[in-house]
Design an enzyme around this catalytic site. Sequence first.
Site, mmCIF file in Angstrom:
data_model
loop_
_atom_site.group_PDB
_atom_site.id
_atom_site.type_symbol
_atom_site.label_atom_id
_atom_site.label_comp_id
_atom_site.label_asym_id
_atom_site.label_seq_id
_atom_site.Cartn_x
_atom_site.Cartn_y
_atom_site.Cartn_z
ATOM 1 C CG PHE A 112 -1.845 1.239 1.172
ATOM 2 C CD1 PHE A 112 -3.006 1.210 0.414
ATOM 3 C CD2 PHE A 112 -1.526 2.405 1.857
ATOM 4 C CE1 PHE A 112 -3.842 2.323 0.349
ATOM 5 C CE2 PHE A 112 -2.352 3.515 1.801
ATOM 6 C CZ PHE A 112 -3.512 3.478 1.049
ATOM 7 C CG ASP A 136 5.856 3.837 1.433
ATOM 8 O OD1 ASP A 136 5.849 4.594 2.421
ATOM 9 O OD2 ASP A 136 4.846 3.609 0.742
ATOM 10 C CE LYS A 164 -0.117 6.819 6.738
ATOM 11 N NZ LYS A 164 -1.374 7.492 6.389
#
Length: 483
Positions: free
Chosen positions: A142, A227, A256
């Site tokens: 993801f 990532d 984030k």
Amino acid sequence: MADTTQGALAPTYHPLPVTIARAHGTHVWDTDGNEFLDFLSGYSALNFGHLHQGLVAAAMTQLRQVTLTSRAFDHDRLEEFAQRLVEVVGLLTTGGEGSLVVPMNTGAEAVETAIKAVRKWGYDVRGVPEDQATIVVAEGNFHGRTTTLVGLSDDPTARGGFGPFAPGFVQVPFGDLAAVADAVDDTTVAVLMEPVQGEAGVVVPPDDFWPGLRALTAEKNIALVADEIQSGLGRTGTTLACELWDVQPDLVCLGKALGGGILPVSAVVGKPEILGVLTPGTHGSTFGGNPLACAVGIAALDLLSTGQYQARAAASGRVLKERLDALVDRGLLTGARSVGLWAGIDMDPAFGTGRDLCEALLERGVLAKDTHEATIRLSPPLSIVQPELEMALDILEESLVALRDEDSDGGSGEDADQGDEPGVSEGDEPSAPEDDAVDPPTEMSAETSDSTDAAAVAKGTRGTKGKSLRGKGEPSELSPTAG
């Protein structure tokens, strides 16, 4: 508890039936004043907890100065932000102290930026024929929800109905080094993967996988892109998850927690030979690297620079792992994977779905979210104190027992009463969470906690059997300029 409704919103989410109105540290309150422990943390965007005083102060100070210039002009926080990223993160990449930074806004933008950079590097430096560059990615990944990034996914819900997708990506099983080696050829410019797969359910690869990727990509002159949008910035007990295997990637995608749960902040950090191919006009962002984002990002990086949050995540993570393993041994879970203060747990379908468990937790005062039907991710703020962690895990055990017994006989069995702890009687009011839930103390042993925190937790959220374990109360006010 107020019902959530879509109203004018497009139905892109199916939220749990709770509407949050206030937050502080590890706690949130809904519109009815019910109190919850946040065990999702905005998918790790809230690593430092809600409304951390230092982050709020940095934002409020910058709001009075300048919030946006666009990159048409420099501003006085931009280079400071970039240098801080190099000091905290760049040194953990192959770029070292010479690392470059591309500031963006969202995690998806950071990954898209990395894709653009490695492709252009492949053409300009490696000599890959134009429009033939390929990137190796993992099954179960993801990386975001842009059309390019959902095209990398093998999740039918994420992909379905959004094609055609961008070419140039080769998918292999996550953790399978031989499959990566077989997928690599002369057109391969990068391997792009999450060190630990978050959306897939906190899937941790074999210990030799990332060291093997590093050796393979170095040998073939291929960029290794990590990532770390969910896994990075303290979540795994290290600044980057790649540190768990002593690996330095060439590029790191961050997001984030870099924005401290206050606003979207992301960046790509790493090797100057790769990021240096992005010249004026080839890439940009109106809001990327804006003064407000830089001020908050600098404050978040300052919190990480002490190592306290990483140490707390590691110590609390040991408690988390021990408790989850015990639930697996008892047959209450079919599986549990954890790294640092981050876990994926698997429900027995006979007891219900992942959403059933999340709703049972919600009724007892803990917020979590399911993924892929039967899996729940647990990612509390790294500022959580020991009594809060233990209480939430007690509630998890109680919820699982209740679901099991409901499935077996439609009511509460004997085991459901075992594990109950005395709590507040109905009508008791909880105290506000302590400031230590926002600013961690210097002592972070998993074995000890401040007694005032323990008292606040015991009084604040835990309740008696058969009643909602959600307390009612208000958080203490945070001064917007508190240090």
